[in-house]
Design an enzyme around this catalytic site. Structure first.
Site: not given
Ligand code: FAD
Length: 294
Positions: A16, A47-48, A50, A108, A125, A145, A149, A165
């Protein structure tokens, strides 16, 4: 090629990188790709937005990885505070660059936004994944996670949300960094119990700086185990010693994960190709062995 196909021949090795800050030139990251390309990873992700990296560069960098170096590219894409029109424009650019793989993320919340409902087209997501699937044909990865998370109500709720998801259309998962493999193995068991069956790559970050890892872990919720805490405390003021120990620690994690049959290793390179090279140099024979076995 679609990254899910690489996982039919596991283990998959991926790296990455992140784009430079807005306004900064691309030269540095291009040199990073050049240096990493000799490691012949299965794919490189970009990354995007981040850690302050420019969003506008992600597609251009992924384009270079794929079309100049012939290495599969995984473009990260976040949806928080984005409109459908903005996401559609990125999808269009990715398609034009023939990039077939997206890591679909929520992103985030900006620090000043608090927990207020997001005034956007996307909450999670999974909303982004649904939208991508409704408009285009990409291979889709997502984040997971092992240590839960930070915003999840509970570990169980986080897993239930992960299952939703994945069922929305995720082809593979990449974990948040972890420094204790036992947390990953316990997570794998939970995924199996939840019947979440897509390949899961282990996110490994070689740690080279105490303040940096403390900041990252405090944001992402990963823990620092006592064994690694001792290393940090002992060598924090000696960059050479900490680098040696950080690389050795990450290498040991990787060897253990590979021996346990992990689907993939995703190395957070922090744009430090020399570090990735040192790690890969320690597992040359292991990679050959696993390739022969596959
Ligand atoms: P989600 O899967 O949407 O989850 C976020 C939170 O919402 C979790 O607590 C989950 O339990 C909860 N949730 C999900 N769906 C629901 C639902 N239907 N109802 C209620 N609660 C729900 N960030 C960046 O800005 N740019 C990047 O390039 C980047 N790359 C990453 C790469 C990896 C491998 C990882 C692990 C993280 C990366 N991140 C990046 C960080 C990421 O954007 C954050 O961790 C963010 O807070 C959560 O993203 P997610 O896609 O996991 O969210």
């Amino acid at each position: 090629m679609r990254i899910k196909e690489y996982y039919q021949n596991k283990p998959v090795f991926s790296l990455e990188i992140f784009p430079p800050k807005p306004g900064s030139p691309l030269d540095g990251v291009m040199a990073t790709i050049d240096a990493l390309s000799v490691l012949r990873p299965d794919f490189i992700s970009v990354t995007y937005g981040a850690a302050g990296g420019s969003r506008s560069h992600t597609v251009a960098i992924a384009d270079t990885i794929k079309n100049k170096y012939g290495i599969e590219a995984l473009a990260h894409l976040t949806c928080i505070n984005s409109t459908k029109a903005e996401v559609a424009a990125i999808l269009d650019r990715l398609q034009k660059a023939k990039i077939e793989n997206i890591l679909a993320l929520r992103g985030d919340r900006p620090a000043d936004q608090g927990a207020a409902p997001l005034a956007t087209d996307f909450q999670y997501a999974s909303d982004l994944i649904k939208y991508i699937k409704s408009t285009a044909d990409f291979c889709i990865g997502a984040a997971c996670y092992p240590e839960v998370h930070t915003e999840a109500e509970s570990a169980e709720a986080d897993l239930r949300n992960l299952k939703i998801k994945v069922e929305t259309g995720v082809d593979f998962l990449i974990t948040q960094l972890f420094l204790d493999n036992n947390l990953f193995y316990a997570f794998q068991e939970k995924l199996a119990k939840m019947q979440i069956r897509v390949p899961v790559a282990a996110g490994i970050m070689p740690v080279l700086n105490k303040k940096q890892i403390e900041r990252i872990t405090s944001l992402c919720g990963a823990s620092i185990p006592p064994k690694f805490r001792r290393i940090l405390d002992r060598y924090e003021h000696n960059p050479e010693a900490l680098k040696e120990a950080g690389i050795a620690y990450a290498t040991e994690q990787i060897i253990d994960l590979l021996s346990s049959g992990v689907d993939g290793i995703h190395l957070y390179t922090m744009n430090r190709p020399e570090v990735a090279k040192q790690i890969f140099a320690q597992i040359t024979g292991i990679r050959k062995h696993l390739k022969a076995e596959a």
